[in-house]
Design an enzyme around this catalytic site. Sequence first.
Site, mmCIF file in Angstrom:
data_model
loop_
_atom_site.group_PDB
_atom_site.id
_atom_site.type_symbol
_atom_site.label_atom_id
_atom_site.label_comp_id
_atom_site.label_asym_id
_atom_site.label_seq_id
_atom_site.Cartn_x
_atom_site.Cartn_y
_atom_site.Cartn_z
ATOM 1 N N ASN A 47 55.084 55.886 76.364
ATOM 2 C CA ASN A 47 55.026 55.207 75.061
ATOM 3 C C ASN A 47 54.700 53.980 75.210
ATOM 4 O O ASN A 47 53.637 53.229 74.590
ATOM 5 C CB ASN A 47 55.573 55.873 73.666
ATOM 6 C CG ASN A 47 55.839 57.230 73.739
ATOM 7 O OD1 ASN A 47 55.035 57.917 74.158
ATOM 8 N ND2 ASN A 47 56.911 57.784 73.279
ATOM 9 N N ASP A 48 55.508 53.229 75.768
ATOM 10 C CA ASP A 48 55.585 51.798 75.948
ATOM 11 C C ASP A 48 54.961 51.406 77.337
ATOM 12 O O ASP A 48 54.279 50.498 77.124
ATOM 13 C CB ASP A 48 57.182 51.264 76.168
ATOM 14 C CG ASP A 48 57.826 51.126 74.732
ATOM 15 O OD1 ASP A 48 57.237 50.916 73.669
ATOM 16 O OD2 ASP A 48 59.024 51.478 74.546
ATOM 17 N N CYS A 58 59.081 60.883 79.901
ATOM 18 C CA CYS A 58 59.554 61.481 78.425
ATOM 19 C C CYS A 58 58.640 61.049 77.412
ATOM 20 O O CYS A 58 59.084 60.853 76.129
ATOM 21 C CB CYS A 58 60.853 61.069 78.204
ATOM 22 S SG CYS A 58 61.262 59.222 78.740
ATOM 23 N N HIS A 107 60.945 60.345 56.182
ATOM 24 C CA HIS A 107 62.270 61.264 56.070
ATOM 25 C C HIS A 107 61.792 62.786 55.824
ATOM 26 O O HIS A 107 61.988 63.800 56.411
ATOM 27 C CB HIS A 107 63.090 60.986 55.104
ATOM 28 C CG HIS A 107 64.272 59.941 55.451
ATOM 29 N ND1 HIS A 107 64.772 59.164 54.667
ATOM 30 C CD2 HIS A 107 65.143 60.405 56.617
ATOM 31 C CE1 HIS A 107 65.796 58.583 55.424
ATOM 32 N NE2 HIS A 107 65.756 59.416 56.564
ATOM 33 N N ARG A 125 69.733 58.505 77.035
ATOM 34 C CA ARG A 125 69.502 57.041 77.251
ATOM 35 C C ARG A 125 70.101 56.079 76.561
ATOM 36 O O ARG A 125 70.496 56.400 75.404
ATOM 37 C CB ARG A 125 68.009 57.014 76.582
ATOM 38 C CG ARG A 125 67.428 55.462 76.791
ATOM 39 C CD ARG A 125 65.834 55.560 76.120
ATOM 40 N NE ARG A 125 65.507 55.735 74.680
ATOM 41 C CZ ARG A 125 64.647 55.668 74.307
ATOM 42 N NH1 ARG A 125 63.597 55.689 74.913
ATOM 43 N NH2 ARG A 125 64.380 55.621 73.084
ATOM 44 N N GLU A 169 58.949 52.039 81.875
ATOM 45 C CA GLU A 169 57.960 51.458 80.863
ATOM 46 C C GLU A 169 57.582 50.103 80.786
ATOM 47 O O GLU A 169 57.047 49.906 79.782
ATOM 48 C CB GLU A 169 58.798 52.074 79.526
ATOM 49 C CG GLU A 169 60.274 51.566 79.244
ATOM 50 C CD GLU A 169 60.886 52.029 77.957
ATOM 51 O OE1 GLU A 169 60.370 52.722 77.261
ATOM 52 O OE2 GLU A 169 62.302 51.929 77.921
ATOM 53 N N ARG A 177 51.372 49.578 70.155
ATOM 54 C CA ARG A 177 51.328 50.989 69.973
ATOM 55 C C ARG A 177 51.139 51.334 68.623
ATOM 56 O O ARG A 177 51.035 52.527 68.182
ATOM 57 C CB ARG A 177 52.443 51.746 70.718
ATOM 58 C CG ARG A 177 54.043 51.713 70.248
ATOM 59 C CD ARG A 177 54.883 52.203 71.138
ATOM 60 N NE ARG A 177 55.584 53.278 70.602
ATOM 61 C CZ ARG A 177 56.761 53.711 71.282
ATOM 62 N NH1 ARG A 177 57.280 52.884 72.164
ATOM 63 N NH2 ARG A 177 57.443 54.584 70.756
HETATM 64 C C1 PEP Z 1 58.855 55.786 75.788
HETATM 65 O O1 PEP Z 1 58.329 54.542 75.666
HETATM 66 O O2 PEP Z 1 57.451 56.513 76.312
HETATM 67 C C2 PEP Z 1 59.887 56.422 75.222
HETATM 68 C C3 PEP Z 1 59.915 57.540 75.535
HETATM 69 O O3 PEP Z 1 60.737 55.775 74.363
HETATM 70 P P1 PEP Z 1 60.449 55.478 73.049
HETATM 71 O O4 PEP Z 1 59.321 56.283 72.097
HETATM 72 O O5 PEP Z 1 61.510 55.672 72.315
HETATM 73 O O6 PEP Z 1 60.121 54.027 73.106
HETATM 74 MG MG MG Z 2 60.197 53.024 74.845
#
Ligand code: PEP
Ligand code: MG
Length: 573
Positions: A455-456, A503, A190, A333, A432, A466
């Site tokens: 990211n995923d 993203c 936080h 999303r 993803e 991750r």
């Molecule tokens: C991703 O997976 O790249 C993404 C943008 O979503 P999150 O980080 O919320 O899983």
């Molecule tokens: Mg994701």
Amino acid sequence: MSKFIQGIAASSGIAIAKAYRLETPNFSIEKKAIAAPEAEIERFLAAVDKAKGELEKIREHALQELGEDKAAIFSAHLLVLSDPELLNPVKDKIQAEQVNAEYALNETASMFVAMFESMDNEYMKERAADIRDVTKRVLAHLLGIAISNPSLISEEVIVIAEDLTPSDTAQLNRQFVKGFATDIGGRTSHSAIMARSLEIPAVVGTKSATAEIRNGDMVIIDGLDGQVVVNPSEEVLEQYMEKRSRFEAQKAEWAKLVHEQTTTKDGHHVELAANIGTPEDVKGVLANGAEGIGLYRTEFLYMGRSDLPTEEEQFEAYKTVLERMEGKPVVVRTLDIGGDKELPYLELPKEMNPFLGFRAIRLCLEMQDMFRTQLRALLRASVYGNLKIMFPMIATLDEFRQAKAILLEEKAKLQNENVPVAENIEIGMMVEIPAAAVLADQFAKEVDFFSIGTNDLIQYTMAADRMNERVSYLYQPYNPAILRLIHSVIEAAHKEGKWAGMCGEMAGDELAIPILLGLGLDEFSMSATSILRARAQVKKLSKEETASFKETILSMDTAEEVVAFVKKTFHIN
Ligand code: PEP
Ligand code: MG
């Protein structure tokens, strides 16, 4: 002698000022027998009331300084203080064991804190922090101890604390508090999130800041590299003053680009958008000149509360974002819960592999009432701006078709009820999951756009969690396997006349930007504070030149080779 303490960079910038230790008073709680439990319960409830009064004031302060969603933390605290699940056991304990209120409260709260903390889940750990925070406040009243009041700080300082509770952070006055360092916490705690929205340089997780820094010590907070320097020598101080000037000068340079388009040297436009979690974040998005919102993570609307948000609450949030963006594209999303983002009130069974489990679109397609409520709220809000909707974690065409069909059903229902809905809402998906990336050519025929969630995508392609330090060496954005997947997704979209964005964190990465530009990415969505830096970079690049390196990069063997090539070719340190 300068002393260096390494921590985690939580909020960028460099701050130099004297240390102000925010002490957590030492409550020593004794167990005492009491003769009149009724009166003791009264004393307890009076202290709860006083704490509530204080929290109301802090919430008011937070509302003005930080906005609605940050103030919501204190609404949550107020709820804890009204929660019979906490208050009743304390009252029962005072009554049954004839003990003092301090003891009964401390015992009961510690039990809840221990229970939530052992859950190995970030969300529940935050709840434990909430209980600790409100308990401290009530205990202070019971014991007649003044707890430190950061809002009273009236000279320029760096705050040093073991941890900053949300109420501490909300009381920090930006005029005087130039930065802070804490012993515990990570980038997503936080206090770190609040520091970023306040734009106060911060380093968290130093382990030893409170042990090594005394009141009045000269302190440097380097929120760029996660360093804290205590009592710097003249020489070190000068180095950091220079570093600060360089950073400020660079920020001022970037700030000039705030109203500019993002156009390459050879005249190609790409869209730089921002990722947000709450309507409050839009302020930073606009201040940093984003051309749109490329990812609105709606799950935050569902978190930090004890039940699902209503259609009306969601409608208000989506409408606010769309209105504030004044017609610029906003990609929302749908709920992406699961993995590391749990909703305890859904009471879902624990899973062996939550990242591979019942989450995101899988959960929404099954819990359709919840999904439909969100879609209705979105559709109703659609007339207030330029809304695009995307679904997370799509693995199969069937999932996309089902989700889209439900969306269209809700749209038709609303239209039958004469509720206005925007006509041309684009419907897209996150790419993803590797299966969706491989089959992108088929998906591209049915979606309006792709947003690549690296990211995923990286964790699933490399089979490397991750969040797991031990396998982080495998989490390689520049691995040619990842780059080839990204390339084929972009190509597939373009072949069908659709656009492809990204993203994931990679979209704002200085090393990735020349590669992605060369691969033809249309939209880059990143944290708001990265936008101006990225715009400055894109303006110096030629799309044609970056594209000419495409084949070379995609045929490389290793991530290291790619990194070395990009650094050398584009002069990146
Ligand atoms: C991703 O997976 O790249 C993404 C943008 O979503 P999150 O980080 O919320 O899983
Ligand atoms: Mg994701």
